[in-house]
Write an enzyme that holds these catalytic residues in place. Structure first.
Site, PDB file in Angstrom:
ATOM      1  N   CYS A   8      44.278  41.900  47.237  1.00  0.00           N
ATOM      2  CA  CYS A   8      44.842  40.575  46.975  1.00  0.00           C
ATOM      3  C   CYS A   8      46.375  40.597  47.001  1.00  0.00           C
ATOM      4  CB  CYS A   8      44.359  40.061  45.624  1.00  0.00           C
ATOM      5  SG  CYS A   8      44.588  38.275  45.389  1.00  0.00           S
ATOM      6  N   ASP A 127      39.244  40.087  34.533  1.00  0.00           N
ATOM      7  CA  ASP A 127      40.623  40.556  34.616  1.00  0.00           C
ATOM      8  C   ASP A 127      41.132  40.774  33.201  1.00  0.00           C
ATOM      9  OD1 ASP A 127      43.031  41.283  35.693  1.00  0.00           O
ATOM     10  OD2 ASP A 127      43.470  39.360  36.629  1.00  0.00           O
TER      11      ASP A 127
END
Length: 206
Positions: A8, A127
């Site tokens: 990402c 996360d």
């Protein structure tokens, strides 16, 4: 089981090519202006043109208004939406595109309850909790993930070549997602780290 790998926060064409060549399954573009990894939809479309077939493009948004998301979808070849803010299930599903929802893990967050609030999500991305939004490169306590969490999981948060193998073996996520763990600087990927990360993740599947 083949653990999917997403890299990402891509901002440069040379990094997109390295990521694809290394064997990643997906690339992520950040459409959150405060992020140092932010790209415009037009830039994401330009970067995506160098991708080979069957590499997915993921668009990351944080509390964006619906028109912003629609404009990005109209401009860039986004296959999957990733929401990291305070969006609810109705908001996320309105775009008619598969989506994953991020949970910022910390003690006290009921992940089973959180997952139940997003029945339309293709997966839940775990996360680390940090102030503000976006990845902080921190690892959260993996023991906070309940064994009963049967939703498809995407594991993020402080992953790198040294811990991704253990993470896959312990949690058996459907996918892993990395950004800062393969960078030379914010938004600038390190080719050697990218290749080593992908190799370590693949080795954990064996």
């Amino acid at each position: 089981m083949h653990t999917r790998i997403k890299i990402c926060g891509l901002t440069r064409s040379e990094d997109v090519e390295v990521v694809a060549d290394a064997g990643a399954d997906a690339v992520g573009f950040v459409f959150y202006p405060p992020s140092p990894r932010y790209v415009t939809p037009a830039r994401a479309a330009e970067l995506a043109r160098s991708l080979p077939p069957f590499v997915s493009v993921v668009g990351l948004f944080v509390n964006a208004d619906a028109d912003t998301v629609r404009q990005a979808l109209a401009s860039a070849p986004i296959h999957l939406l990733q929401f990291h803010g305070d969006e609810d299930d109705a908001y996320c599903r309105q775009f008619g595109r598969p989506f994953i929802k991020a949970a910022r893990v910390r003690p006290g967050l009921d992940l089973l309850q959180y997952a139940a609030a997003f029945p339309s999500a293709q997966a839940l991305l775990l996360d680390a909790f940090v102030d503000g939004y976006g990845g902080g490169g921190a690892v959260f306590d993996w023991s906070l993930v309940p064994a009963a969490l049967s939703r498809t999981l995407v594991l993020s948060g402080g992953l790198d070549v040294d811990n991704v193998g253990e993470a896959i073996r312990r949690l058996q996520p459907a996918a892993v997602d990395v950004s800062s763990g393969v960078e030379a600087a914010k938004g600038i990927k390190d080719a050697a780290k990218v290749r080593a990360f992908v190799a370590a993740a693949r080795a954990a599947d064996l």
